[in-house]
Design a protein around this motif. Structure first.
Motif, short mmCIF file in Angstrom:
data_model
loop_
_atom_site.label_atom_id
_atom_site.label_comp_id
_atom_site.label_asym_id
_atom_site.label_seq_id
_atom_site.Cartn_x
_atom_site.Cartn_y
_atom_site.Cartn_z
N SER A 1 17.59 -23.74 24.25
CA SER A 1 18.96 -24.13 23.92
C SER A 1 19.91 -23.69 25.04
CB SER A 1 19.34 -23.50 22.60
OG SER A 1 20.72 -23.40 22.47
N LEU A 2 19.72 -22.47 25.51
CA LEU A 2 20.60 -21.95 26.56
C LEU A 2 20.45 -22.77 27.85
CD1 LEU A 2 20.34 -18.08 26.16
CD2 LEU A 2 22.40 -19.47 25.95
N ILE A 3 19.19 -23.10 28.14
CA ILE A 3 18.94 -23.86 29.37
C ILE A 3 19.61 -25.22 29.29
CG2 ILE A 3 17.14 -25.06 30.69
CD1 ILE A 3 15.33 -22.62 29.93
N ARG B 1 24.01 -28.86 30.77
CA ARG B 1 25.12 -29.72 30.38
C ARG B 1 26.42 -29.22 31.02
NH1 ARG B 1 25.00 -30.09 24.25
NH2 ARG B 1 22.78 -30.12 24.67
N VAL B 2 26.61 -27.91 30.96
CA VAL B 2 27.84 -27.32 31.51
C VAL B 2 27.91 -27.59 33.01
CG1 VAL B 2 28.96 -25.14 32.05
CG2 VAL B 2 28.12 -25.55 29.76
N PHE B 3 26.76 -27.40 33.67
CA PHE B 3 26.78 -27.60 35.12
C PHE B 3 27.03 -29.07 35.47
CE2 PHE B 3 24.64 -23.44 35.41
CZ PHE B 3 25.49 -22.88 36.32
N ARG B 4 26.43 -29.96 34.64
CA ARG B 4 26.64 -31.38 34.90
C ARG B 4 28.11 -31.73 34.73
NH1 ARG B 4 23.72 -34.49 30.95
NH2 ARG B 4 21.91 -33.26 31.50
N SER B 5 28.71 -31.20 33.68
CA SER B 5 30.13 -31.46 33.43
C SER B 5 30.97 -30.93 34.58
CB SER B 5 30.59 -30.77 32.15
OG SER B 5 29.74 -31.13 31.12
N LEU B 6 30.61 -29.72 35.02
CA LEU B 6 31.38 -29.13 36.11
C LEU B 6 31.28 -30.00 37.35
CD1 LEU B 6 30.59 -25.31 35.90
CD2 LEU B 6 32.82 -26.41 35.64
#
Lengths: 438, 570
Positions: free
Chosen positions: A207-209, A214-219
């Motif tokens: 889940s964390l990965i 997702r967070v990195f993609r958004s960033l």
């Protein structure tokens, strides 16, 4: 795109893990307590008791040998010869019996204990009597006493002690079985716990990965958007300056030149009044055109109509104006409660999003018709621009010029949401939802 | 150990260490051959692994013909019935004078087949001639000395017939102070060839059993009735104990009350200390006095034993040999009637821990006044030893040099190569066979030869010797306590039988006076209670003292060859 923080999930995972560890520790401690209790209460005590019983048995065996010697050895000694040995053994036996009684299991009945004690005291009484008889020289009577009473008592004591040993052995075996059961239970549960822990750890990690990815993609996307935006902003600013400069040069320069020429022609002495009046009319016409140009430019730079008529008025004006300008057939629909004023900081962005959407329809959609729908209630405002054109490309990012990015930015600024979709009938539907409450 | 020439530093270190090591000057020369002792002990072993085969046998010094020279009795076993291949008997060797011996067994009438274990020598009929008791597996024997060089078997006449057991130590003493020697016989376990148990180590072949496999047997005390017969007073004297497995016995007056007490070393059973209460009664006090068990409360494999005033405190301490890994027990008499085993806290522990000890006795081997300790070792099984190249059952003996009652040093290797050579040692006895003032040593082997070692002491130390004859007391004066004051020290010795393992040393007492030329004061407390005192007795003499008559004779001891260099005073 909506981003969820991984912190809350991690905290939940941690709480679950801690709870599981706590529960398991409690369980393990309970099992160990039970085990230790079993060990000290039954097994150790039993073992110590059995040792005393063996000590008693050893002494009884020695007494048995001595009694056999007393009665059977032909060239032997009088029964009284064994008195000192008996006394020594009795000293040790009494001590062993005392300790054994303290350690004896509670399961033993009082009746059994009493029988043993009675047998022992009868044995010693008979032994005393035998030694006395032997001391008095009544050897045969002493030997008979040893044979008839002492050996019988001895046998019953030995039997009882042997029974106690068997009982202890059985109790020990039972306790050992219990211990084995506890061990295998605990072992099994440790495996379960480990399995559960592995599952939880794997789940949390995955889940964390995923969340991180997702967070990195958004960033990454955001960073890209910001970059594009910054570039476009600069380009737009330059375009704007160039456009104003061209307008000023092309429109106002020519106008003012023309005004100057007309005024110079009117100034000439040979100019007749008629010609003068014609020049002045022409000048007025040119100034009027210049004024229209200035107004149009002003509206493009900042729609004053918003300040004057509010959002609804401005939308109506703009739709009408652009229909006239481009010939696009736009149907404008307003629904809901339009009481109260839309805050200007919201209104300008909604207006610009409308402007950009209509621009896109005009420029890229090849659509002859468009619909603008404005809905409003006390809490939110909805704006839809729909066309029946070619629609957006599959991956909107590839087509994302400054227009779409700017629209998104504006929507975010007013905490609204902006979606692009393809209606079943084809074309594009741009939909903005913006909250009106603080 | 190999010393490589390229390690000169090591050589120097070893040499320095050797120089730093104090020297006793004790040289023990093996004179077995030249003395004419051709004896091999017969265990009777034929493969059945009978328990007694590993236990015998003992030896004794006695002057059977009264010529003043100590003769040798070697106890022997015999072939088991139904397995007879040879005839073996005890051997009596007459000292022709100066340490040369001749076999007089046949002439003495002692060539009788006995499965003998030990010997006790005592003049039970007070006729001035030492008589012989041989403890045996089966029927014990009593031989009366007829005075013509012959012995007669008086076992039946003395009322000792039917006394069959597995007997071990035996000793003579006058327990009831009636002037006649009584007989104590220690019995080991109840064993007969018929009741032999099959013990095994590898599960297939029979091996020798430990005594745990057999039941104990009471020892016997026979009162000398004065008419040549004996009465069993074991019960009356409170010595009856059918749990003991006795091997060694020693006489001592541990509580200094003038009554001779009896210590019995038991194998795998608690030792027993019988305090003489007088009037023919004993009280067993071993546990109370701390001599029954080891310091950790364990009953050990007690074998041989001896008692002596090793620390010149005036109170006799007790040594007991035990199994290997059990250490020798060295019970120091604390002076208040109790004992403390000091072996674990002194060098005695490390010295004796690896050996299985049998015979042990105190003797002042270097005549410095401090009693030293001699221990004969030898295993009962084939084991790999780790001491002086021990192998099989053979183990090196210990000669523990007593340095001032505080420190101990094993000087067996220094005493001589033949002496330190591994042996299956059992019995040990000492006597001055050449009457040169120092004590010579006899060691017997189980299933092997006897070894006679002449003491060729390389020292200026001088000895003094006392031969006592009782008149009111028993004629051998067994139980007499002799105190010698010399150079501020008080030495004391008891005239005794028993001690060691199955063996008996000479009855005359030898005291070492160190460098002193005379004993300042000598006190004799006779068994009758009479005390006689002498002063300024010159060293190098044998004094023949007669109860009530003082010194009747003084015989100069032969001079020993003087060493080139002398030891300093210690």
């Amino acid at each position: 795109m909506v981003l969820f923080s991984p912190t809350s999930r991690s905290l939940v995972g941690l709480a679950v893990t801690l709870l599981a560890v706590g529960l398991f520790s409690w369980y393990a401690l309970r099992q160990v307590e039970g085990l230790s209790d079993l060990q000290t209460r039954i097994i150790d005590r039993n073992r110590r008791d059995s040792l005393q019983l063996l000590r008693i048995q050893n002494n009884l065996q020695n007494l048995g040998f001595s009694m056999r010697d007393m009665t059977t050895r032909t060239a032997g000694y009088p029964v009284a010869a064994w008195k000192a040995e008996f006394e020594r053994t009795r000293f040790d036996l009494d001590d062993a019996f005392r300790i054994e009684h303290e350690l004896g299991p509670t399961s033993r009945s009082d009746q059994q204990q009493q029988f043993l004690e009675d047998s022992v005291s009868q044995f010693w009484a008979a032994a005393e009597r035998a030694f006395q008889l032997s001391g008095e020289g009544r050897e045969e009577q002493a030997q008979a006493l040893v044979r008839d009473i002492l050996q019988t008592r001895h046998a019953s004591i030995a039997g009882t002690v042997a029974r106690f040993l068997v009982m202890n052995n059985e109790a020990e075996q039972k306790a050992a079985a219990e211990v084995r059961a506890i061990y295998s239970n605990v072992e099994r549960n440790i495996y379960y716990f480990l399995l559960a822990a592995v599952v939880v750890i794997c789940g949390t990690s995955v889940s964390l990965i995923l969340q991180n990815r997702r967070v990195f993609r958004s960033l990454d996307q955001l960073s890209h958007q910001r970059q594009v935006l910054a570039r476009k902003l600069i380009t737009m600013q330059e375009d704007m300056f160039r456009s104003i400069a061209r307008e000023l040069h092309d429109e106002f320069g020519q106008v003012l030149t023309a005004v100057g020429a007309l005024l110079a022609r009117a100034q000439k002495p040979e100019t007749s009044t008629e010609k003068l009046a014609k020049s002045l009319r022409e000048t007025q016409q040119i100034v009027q055109e210049a004024l229209d140009g200035v107004r149009s430019l002003s509206v493009r730079l900042h729609p004053n109509v918003l300040d004057d008529y509010g959002l609804e008025g401005a939308v109506e004006w703009y739709v009408r104006h652009i229909s006239e300008q481009t010939g696009l057939n736009i149907e404008c629909v307003k629904e809901g409660d339009f009481a109260g004023v839309v805050p200007p900081e919201t209104a300008i962005h909604v207006y610009r999003i409308l402007q950009e959407s209509i621009n896109n329809v005009v420029r890229h959609s090849d659509s002859k018709r468009a619909w603008v729908r404005l809905r409003r209630n006390a809490r939110k405002l909805e704006l839809e621009i729909e066309d029946r054109g070619v629609g957006l490309p599959e991956d909107p990012r590839t087509a994302e010029g400054l227009g779409l990015v700017g629209m998104r930015e504006r929507a975010e600024l007013i905490r609204g949401s902006l979606t692009f979709s393809r209606p079943a009938e084809g074309g594009t539907l741009v939909r903005l939802e913006a909250p009106l409450t603080a | 150990m190999t010393l490589y020439p390229r390690c000169p530093a090591l050589l120097v270190c070893v040499a320095a260490a050797a120089l730093a090591q104090p020297r006793s000057g004790v040289r023990l020369t093996d004179v077995t051959k030249e003395a004419g002792l051709a004896f091999v002990h017969n265990t009777g072993a034929f493969g059945a692994m009978y328990l007694p085969e590993t236990m015998g046998a003992g030896c004794a010094f006695l002057d059977y013909n009264g010529d003043g020279w100590m003769d040798i009795l070697l106890v022997n076993g015999m072939d088991w019935p139904a397995h007879k291949k040879q005839r073996t008997t005890p051997k009596l060797y007459r000292n022709k004078g100066g340490g040369a011996f001749v076999d007089v067994t046949h002439a003495s009438g002692l060539d009788v087949e006995i499965y003998g274990m030990g010997a006790a020598i005592g003049d039970y009929d007070n006729d001035g001639l030492p008589d012989i008791f041989i403890s045996a597996v089966g029927q014990n024997r009593l031989f009366r000395n007829k005075g013509d060089g012959r012995f007669e078997d008086v076992t039946r006449a003395a009322g000792l017939i039917g006394r069959e057991s597995f007997s071990a130590a035996a000793l003579w003493f006058d327990y009831d102070s009636d002037g006649r020697l009584d007989l104590f016989v220690a019995n080991y376990v109840r064993w007969t060839p018929e009741s032999d148990i099959f013990c095994t180590i590898d599960g297939r072949r029979k091996s020798y059993c430990t005594p745990e496999a057999y039941r104990g047997e009471t020892s016997w005390l026979f009162r000398n009735k004065g008419d040549g017969t004996f009465e069993d007073v074991t019960v009356k004297a409170n010595l009856f104990d059918s749990t003991s497995k006795a091997l060694g016995a020693a006489l001592l007056d541990f509580d200094a009350d003038g009554l001779i007490d009896l210590f019995v070393a038991n194998d795998t059973q608690p030792n027993k200390l019988y305090r003489n209460l007088g009037k023919g009664r004993f009280q067993e006090v071993a546990v109370a006095s701390g001599i029954a068990f080891s310091e950790d409360g364990k009953a050990r494999a007690g074998m041989g034993t001896d008692a002596a005033d090793f620390d010149l405190s005036g109170a006799p301490s007790v040594a007991v040999t035990n199994f290997n890994n059990e250490m020798l027990a060295f019970f120091r008499n604390t002076g208040d009637g109790s004992f403390k085993d000091i072996a674990p806290t002194t060098a005695l522990g490390p010295i004796t821990r690896g050996s299985l000890g049998f015979g042990c006795l105190f003797l002042d081997v270097d005549l410095d006044g401090w009693p030293d300790l001699l221990v004969a070792n030898g295993h009962i099984d084939e084991v790999q030893g780790a001491h002086h190249g021990d192998s099989g059952r053979a183990q090196s003996p210990h000669l523990v040099w007593n340095r001032g009652g505080r420190s101990f040093l094993d000087i067996a290797a220094e005493a001589g190569r033949a002496f330190v050579a591994p042996k299956v040692g059992r019995g040990v006895a000492v006597a001055d066979i050449d009457l040169d003032g120092d004590l010579d040593i006899l060691i017997t082997e189980n299933g092997g030869p006897a070894h006679l070692f002449r003491n060729d002491l390389q020292s200026d130390n001088r000895g003094i010797r006392f031969e006592l004859r009782g008149t009111v007391s028993n004629r051998d004066a067994i139980g007499a306590l002799v105190r010698v004051e010399v150079g501020g020290r008080k030495l004391s010795q008891l005239v005794k039988t028993g001690s060691s393992y199955l063996s008996q040393s000479e009855l005359p007492l030898t005291f070492g006076l160190g460098h002193n030329n005379r004993a300042d004061r000598v006190t004799i407390r006779w068994p009758s209670g009479r005390v006689e005192e002498f002063s300024n007795l010159a060293a190098g003499q044998t004094y023949r003292c007669v109860e009530g008559a003082g010194i009747r004779e003084r015989i100069p001891l032969a001079s020993r060859p003087r060493p080139a260099s002398t030891n300093g005073p210690r």
